[in-house]
Every structure is written in C-alpha cells, then in structure tokens.
Design a protein around this motif. Structure first.
Motif, PDB file in Angstrom:
ATOM      1  N   GLY A  51       0.807  -1.193   0.000  1.00  0.00           N
ATOM      2  CA  GLY A  51       0.000   0.000   0.000  1.00  0.00           C
ATOM      3  C   GLY A  51       0.851   1.258   0.000  1.00  0.00           C
ATOM      4  N   ASN A  52       0.193   2.382  -0.149  1.00  0.00           N
ATOM      5  CA  ASN A  52       0.816   3.691   0.031  1.00  0.00           C
ATOM      6  C   ASN A  52      -0.253   4.594   0.639  1.00  0.00           C
ATOM      7  N   ASN A  53       0.067   5.850   0.865  1.00  0.00           N
ATOM      8  CA  ASN A  53      -0.881   6.730   1.538  1.00  0.00           C
ATOM      9  C   ASN A  53      -2.187   6.877   0.762  1.00  0.00           C
ATOM     10  N   THR A  54      -2.082   6.955  -0.567  1.00  0.00           N
ATOM     11  CA  THR A  54      -3.289   7.096  -1.385  1.00  0.00           C
ATOM     12  C   THR A  54      -4.144   5.843  -1.307  1.00  0.00           C
ATOM     13  N   ILE A  55      -3.499   4.694  -1.445  1.00  0.00           N
ATOM     14  CA  ILE A  55      -4.223   3.426  -1.356  1.00  0.00           C
ATOM     15  C   ILE A  55      -4.818   3.247   0.041  1.00  0.00           C
ATOM     16  N   GLY A  56      -4.056   3.644   1.062  1.00  0.00           N
ATOM     17  CA  GLY A  56      -4.552   3.560   2.422  1.00  0.00           C
ATOM     18  C   GLY A  56      -5.831   4.364   2.613  1.00  0.00           C
ATOM     19  N   GLN A  57      -5.888   5.546   2.017  1.00  0.00           N
ATOM     20  CA  GLN A  57      -7.095   6.373   2.097  1.00  0.00           C
ATOM     21  C   GLN A  57      -8.255   5.715   1.352  1.00  0.00           C
ATOM     22  N   GLU A  58      -7.938   5.123   0.197  1.00  0.00           N
ATOM     23  CA  GLU A  58      -8.980   4.467  -0.589  1.00  0.00           C
ATOM     24  C   GLU A  58      -9.530   3.244   0.135  1.00  0.00           C
ATOM     25  N   MET A  59      -8.666   2.516   0.837  1.00  0.00           N
ATOM     26  CA  MET A  59      -9.117   1.337   1.587  1.00  0.00           C
ATOM     27  C   MET A  59     -10.165   1.716   2.624  1.00  0.00           C
ATOM     28  N   GLN A  60     -10.025   2.894   3.193  1.00  0.00           N
ATOM     29  CA  GLN A  60     -10.955   3.337   4.226  1.00  0.00           C
ATOM     30  C   GLN A  60     -12.354   3.624   3.677  1.00  0.00           C
ATOM     31  N   LYS A  61     -12.463   3.789   2.358  1.00  0.00           N
ATOM     32  CA  LYS A  61     -13.753   4.055   1.730  1.00  0.00           C
ATOM     33  C   LYS A  61     -14.481   2.777   1.336  1.00  0.00           C
ATOM     34  N   MET A  62     -13.786   1.654   1.403  1.00  0.00           N
ATOM     35  CA  MET A  62     -14.336   0.387   0.948  1.00  0.00           C
ATOM     36  C   MET A  62     -15.083  -0.328   2.072  1.00  0.00           C
ATOM     37  N   ASP A  63     -16.039  -1.164   1.681  1.00  0.00           N
ATOM     38  CA  ASP A  63     -16.718  -2.020   2.643  1.00  0.00           C
ATOM     39  C   ASP A  63     -15.888  -3.272   2.929  1.00  0.00           C
ATOM     40  N   LEU A  64     -15.140  -3.724   1.922  1.00  0.00           N
ATOM     41  CA  LEU A  64     -14.349  -4.944   2.035  1.00  0.00           C
ATOM     42  C   LEU A  64     -13.113  -4.833   1.156  1.00  0.00           C
ATOM     43  N   VAL A  65     -11.958  -5.235   1.690  1.00  0.00           N
ATOM     44  CA  VAL A  65     -10.727  -5.314   0.894  1.00  0.00           C
ATOM     45  C   VAL A  65     -10.043  -6.650   1.188  1.00  0.00           C
ATOM     46  N   ILE A  66      -9.704  -7.373   0.119  1.00  0.00           N
ATOM     47  CA  ILE A  66      -8.897  -8.586   0.251  1.00  0.00           C
ATOM     48  C   ILE A  66      -7.455  -8.191  -0.028  1.00  0.00           C
ATOM     49  N   VAL A  67      -6.561  -8.463   0.916  1.00  0.00           N
ATOM     50  CA  VAL A  67      -5.162  -8.040   0.790  1.00  0.00           C
ATOM     51  C   VAL A  67      -4.236  -9.247   0.898  1.00  0.00           C
ATOM     52  N   GLU A  68      -3.026  -9.082   0.406  1.00  0.00           N
ATOM     53  CA  GLU A  68      -1.942 -10.023   0.666  1.00  0.00           C
ATOM     54  C   GLU A  68      -1.280  -9.555   1.957  1.00  0.00           C
ATOM     55  N   PRO A  69      -1.505 -10.233   3.076  1.00  0.00           N
ATOM     56  CA  PRO A  69      -1.038  -9.725   4.368  1.00  0.00           C
ATOM     57  C   PRO A  69       0.474  -9.679   4.507  1.00  0.00           C
ATOM     58  N   ILE A  70       1.188 -10.411   3.673  1.00  0.00           N
ATOM     59  CA  ILE A  70       2.655 -10.319   3.701  1.00  0.00           C
ATOM     60  C   ILE A  70       3.100  -8.993   3.106  1.00  0.00           C
ATOM     61  N   GLU A  71       2.325  -8.481   2.151  1.00  0.00           N
ATOM     62  CA  GLU A  71       2.692  -7.261   1.444  1.00  0.00           C
ATOM     63  C   GLU A  71       2.075  -6.001   2.054  1.00  0.00           C
ATOM     64  N   MET A  72       0.790  -6.050   2.376  1.00  0.00           N
ATOM     65  CA  MET A  72       0.102  -4.843   2.846  1.00  0.00           C
ATOM     66  C   MET A  72       0.568  -4.454   4.246  1.00  0.00           C
ATOM     67  N   GLN A  73       0.945  -3.187   4.406  1.00  0.00           N
ATOM     68  CA  GLN A  73       1.478  -2.698   5.675  1.00  0.00           C
ATOM     69  C   GLN A  73       0.369  -2.604   6.728  1.00  0.00           C
ATOM     70  N   GLN A  74       0.726  -2.951   7.945  1.00  0.00           N
ATOM     71  CA  GLN A  74      -0.229  -3.025   9.045  1.00  0.00           C
ATOM     72  C   GLN A  74      -0.931  -1.693   9.338  1.00  0.00           C
TER      73      GLN A  74
END
Length: 289
Positions: A51-74
């Motif tokens: 992720g990055n700051n822009t993606i992080g903001q977009e994730m907050q607008k979603m009802d559901l996100v499937i992520v690769e937990p090894i890659e996506m920052q906590q």
C-alpha cells in the motif's frame, strides 16, 4: 407543590430516556455479525501488493478489501478497519507459491500433489505447485500461516484462493478425497481461531457439497458477460449459489474482466456483488477512478 415536583421529575425522566435512545441509535451496532456486514457490502477491492498513503485512504472508503497480508502494511490495515472496512487476508490453499520462500522452504515431498505417474503439477504462469490437501503436514503449515498472517495481524477473515483447483485440475476419482480434506481443514480454522470468517475462491462443487456451512463468501472470478451471460453451465451455478446464499448466508462476490456494464447488470440481477478488473486475474494495481 409536591404534585408539581413529581411532574417535573417525570418530564426529566422521559427526556433522559429519549436522549439515551437517540444516542444508542446513532452508535454502530456491536452485535452486527460479519455475515450481516458482508451482505451489506457494496464497494470492495481485491489487491495483492503493497500500500501507500493514497491506497490507504482508498481502503478506508471500501466495505471490504482482500489483501496479501505479507505485502500490505499493518498501519493501512488498521486505519481501514477503524473506519469499518472488513479486511480479509489472502492465503493460497491449493497451490504453494515459490515467491513465498519462508513458507515454501517448510514443505515436504508428501505435501505436493502427484499424478498417477508420480509427477508434480507446476503452474508456470504463477510459479507455483499444486498441493495435496490430504497431507496433515501441509494443513498444519497452512494453519500456522493463518495464525501468523491473519489472526496475529487482527484481520477479519481469511480468503482461501485456488480452492477451485480441485474441480479444475484433479481427476474426478480424486476430487472427493481432496474436498473432504478441504472441509476438514476449514473446520480446523473455525475451531482453532474462534470462528474466524472464511471465504473461498471458486470451487462451486466444493462449496455446494462440502464447505458451504462454513464459508461466508465465495469469489467468482471472470464473471464477464461474454463468458457467463448466455451459458447454461454458468446459469445453473448462479441459481445454485443463490440457493446456498438463502440457506447458509454465503455471499457471492464477482469480478468481471471485460464488458463492464453488461457484466455488472448480470451480477446485480442475481444480487451478487460486482467488481470490475480489466487487468484480469492480476491484482497488483489499485486503479483510482
């Protein structure tokens, strides 16, 4: 005077009750189950990179996100969850990816699926091998991975990819044994991780005959009108999925790769969730509209 005092107290009591009731209605309902939240999903994303700051903001607008937990920052995961986004973590169930070296190095020969000639099945496109779910050792490795990547990181559920490989790549005479092993594995997830929410990718027969009581949503990739719109096999599967949703509450998340408008209309006709991904089965780009 005493009568007036009683009237004042009564008015104050009623006003306080009304105020408390209004405040309660404004608060999130803590008893809302994950099945209810999934049923209410409108906007969701399937993204398997950092992720990055822009993606992080977009994730907050979603009802559901499937992520690769090894890659996506906590921090991005936690910030999205604070806004009410459900986060499911990707786990490759029926394949072992060579890029995931820490996991791959723990595999034993008994964990790999081998055909009647003793040959492994290799997927060059993904640099992965088909695995044998009947291997107790392999199931334990997956459970450890779920503990590490999903439970420890506080995700809302686990998304089991490649469950459909059982139907797609194994001989019919071997599918029953693998499906039963998949069911056993999913039951272990529920037992060991306090009823953790589980989703699966494809595997319609597996879902219908084995796993539906334990699956909160199934993913249908390439739900594209030119593929499924006028196909009897697909129509039969849509009707079956609706029956399973009615019986078990299993939601259907679809992803269309082309003909966006027609694909979306078809999904909405059956009250399936829809995501358009023109890149196909590659989820390493978060397109910002």
């Amino acid at each position: 005077m005493r009568k007036i005092y009683i009237i004042i107290l009564t008015v104050l009591f009623i006003s306080t009750c009304l105020l408390l009731n209004n405040n309660v209605n404004e608060l999130p309902n803590p008893s809302t189950t994950i099945k209810e939240k999934l049923a209410a999903v409108e906007d969701y994303k399937y993204y398997l990179d950092k992720g990055n700051n822009t993606i992080g903001q977009e994730m907050q607008k979603m009802d559901l996100v499937i992520v690769e937990p090894i890659e996506m920052q906590q921090p991005y995961i936690e910030a999205a969850q604070e806004k009410g986004t459900l986060i499911f973590g990707y786990i490759n169930a029926m394949e072992a990816d060579k890029w995931n070296e820490a996991f791959y190095q723990q595999l034993q020969e008994i964990d790999f699926y081998k055909d009647e000639y003793g040959e492994k099945m290799y997927f060059a496109e993904w640099d992965s091998y088909l695995m044998d779910m009947t291997s107790a050792h392999y199931q334990n490795l997956l459970l450890q991975e779920i503990q590490k990547q999903i439970v420890h990181k506080g995700l809302d559920g686990v998304f089991l990819d490649t469950v459909g490989n059982i139907d797609s790549f194994l001989p019919p005479k071997e599918q029953g044994q693998q499906n039963q092993a998949m069911l056993t594995f999913i039951k272990k997830i529920k037992q060991q991780f306090n009823g953790l929410s589980v989703a699966q990718n494809w595997g319609f027969q597996t879902l219908a005959e084995y796993t539906a009581p334990y699956i909160d949503f199934i993913m249908w990739e390439n739900f594209s009108y030119d593929v499924v719109g006028e196909d009897d096999w697909s129509l039969d599967k849509m009707n079956k999925l609706k029956q399973l949703r009615e019986k078990f509450g299993t939601q259907v998340m679809t992803i269309g790769f082309n003909r966006e408008t027609q694909s979306r209309v078809l999904a909405e006709k059956h009250h399936f969730k829809f995501l358009y991904n023109p890149a196909g089965s590659y989820y390493n780009s978060w397109k910002i509209d």
